[in-house]
Design an enzyme around this catalytic site. Sequence first.
Site, mmCIF file in Angstrom:
data_model
loop_
_atom_site.group_PDB
_atom_site.id
_atom_site.type_symbol
_atom_site.label_atom_id
_atom_site.label_comp_id
_atom_site.label_asym_id
_atom_site.label_seq_id
_atom_site.Cartn_x
_atom_site.Cartn_y
_atom_site.Cartn_z
ATOM 1 N N ARG A 50 8.278 -9.647 5.421
ATOM 2 C CA ARG A 50 7.294 -9.378 6.483
ATOM 3 C C ARG A 50 6.461 -10.651 6.732
ATOM 4 O O ARG A 50 6.154 -10.990 7.860
ATOM 5 C CB ARG A 50 6.361 -8.228 6.106
ATOM 6 C CG ARG A 50 7.054 -6.914 5.765
ATOM 7 C CD ARG A 50 7.560 -6.170 6.993
ATOM 8 N NE ARG A 50 8.746 -6.789 7.554
ATOM 9 C CZ ARG A 50 9.971 -6.726 7.023
ATOM 10 N NH1 ARG A 50 10.180 -6.073 5.906
ATOM 11 N NH2 ARG A 50 10.987 -7.316 7.618
ATOM 12 N N GLN A 60 -6.314 -2.678 12.218
ATOM 13 C CA GLN A 60 -5.470 -2.023 11.217
ATOM 14 C C GLN A 60 -4.223 -2.863 10.944
ATOM 15 O O GLN A 60 -3.437 -2.540 10.072
ATOM 16 C CB GLN A 60 -5.028 -0.646 11.715
ATOM 17 C CG GLN A 60 -6.184 0.276 12.072
ATOM 18 C CD GLN A 60 -5.717 1.579 12.700
ATOM 19 O OE1 GLN A 60 -4.978 2.334 12.121
ATOM 20 N NE2 GLN A 60 -6.149 1.834 13.916
ATOM 21 N N ASN A 61 -4.037 -3.912 11.737
ATOM 22 C CA ASN A 61 -2.823 -4.728 11.617
ATOM 23 C C ASN A 61 -2.984 -5.768 10.510
ATOM 24 O O ASN A 61 -4.083 -6.243 10.246
ATOM 25 C CB ASN A 61 -2.517 -5.413 12.953
ATOM 26 C CG ASN A 61 -2.341 -4.385 14.061
ATOM 27 O OD1 ASN A 61 -1.939 -3.253 13.799
ATOM 28 N ND2 ASN A 61 -2.649 -4.767 15.286
ATOM 29 N N HIS A 78 -6.839 -3.200 6.668
ATOM 30 C CA HIS A 78 -5.666 -2.893 5.840
ATOM 31 C C HIS A 78 -5.117 -4.126 5.134
ATOM 32 O O HIS A 78 -3.976 -4.127 4.673
ATOM 33 C CB HIS A 78 -4.571 -2.222 6.685
ATOM 34 C CG HIS A 78 -4.937 -0.824 7.086
ATOM 35 N ND1 HIS A 78 -4.327 -0.161 8.136
ATOM 36 C CD2 HIS A 78 -5.855 0.038 6.577
ATOM 37 C CE1 HIS A 78 -4.865 1.053 8.242
ATOM 38 N NE2 HIS A 78 -5.788 1.191 7.324
ATOM 39 N N CYS A 106 -7.032 -10.129 -12.613
ATOM 40 C CA CYS A 106 -8.367 -10.727 -12.441
ATOM 41 C C CYS A 106 -8.840 -10.681 -10.986
ATOM 42 O O CYS A 106 -9.949 -11.102 -10.682
ATOM 43 C CB CYS A 106 -8.385 -12.163 -12.945
ATOM 44 S SG CYS A 106 -7.565 -13.358 -11.872
ATOM 45 N N CYS A 129 -0.257 -15.022 -11.435
ATOM 46 C CA CYS A 129 -1.559 -15.650 -11.226
ATOM 47 C C CYS A 129 -1.660 -16.960 -12.002
ATOM 48 O O CYS A 129 -1.335 -17.002 -13.189
ATOM 49 C CB CYS A 129 -2.644 -14.677 -11.677
ATOM 50 S SG CYS A 129 -4.300 -15.349 -11.663
HETATM 51 ZN ZN LIG Z 1 -5.360 -13.434 -12.537
#
Ligand SMILES: [Zn+2]
Length: 241
Positions: free
Chosen positions: A65, A97-98, A115, A126, A144
């Site tokens: 997407r 909302q997109n 959204h 975190c 992360c």
């Molecule tokens: Zn993190």
Amino acid sequence: MITRFKFSPNDRIVVLTGAGISAESGLKTFRDSDGLWENHRVEEVATPEAYLRNPELVWRFYKQRYLQLSEVEPNPGHKALKQIEDFAGGNFTLITQNVDGLHRRCGNKRVLEIHGSLELSFCSKCLAKFPMNEIDLEQSLPRCDNCGGLLRPDIIWFGEIPYHLDIISDILCQADFFLVVGTSGVVYPAAQFLHICKSYNAITIGINLEEPKNSYLLDEFHQGKAGELLPELVRIWTRGK
Ligand SMILES: [Zn+2]
């Protein structure tokens, strides 16, 4: 006369946009009639449970997407909404909302993406946010940099609470105009937002392919595509500043 309204420079103008305006740029969402998003069901890719069950599938889906965004452009409907912000400045708020970022790409600054955004992810541990363009999308499960936690798309999934609701109720109560674009106006949150604005005496205007069942809440309804109707409507609404 296609509209009987006109904005004044001090009017507070709030716009809510939904899937319809993105569809005119060629993007599909769940809000299409068949309840599928690019052949996936809601339960497969848009719930916290789906992510826990199969994070690889969910990541693959949102990566696609995200990558698809480079193939689409804002359409004349987006551009007309940018013109309203140019007119109203700090008195303008665009609630969308997109998740495609097309309003921001078109130049709108005062945008609340309730959204979330396909262009962001966040750490499920975190909560640090990471722009997608800084993530190595070759990995099947990005992690992360700070804590090693799993990243997830910064998308509000079904069953999660939309962003910015705390400030939105104040904004709605103070609106002089409330425009609902590309969403039926029947389903939450559009229906609730409309009720709030109406009860605080805003002028309410809808633009959508189909007339909503609660169109009695609209002072004016324009049936059709935002990209075809908005440019002329905005020209009239903002004339004579
Ligand atoms: Zn993190």
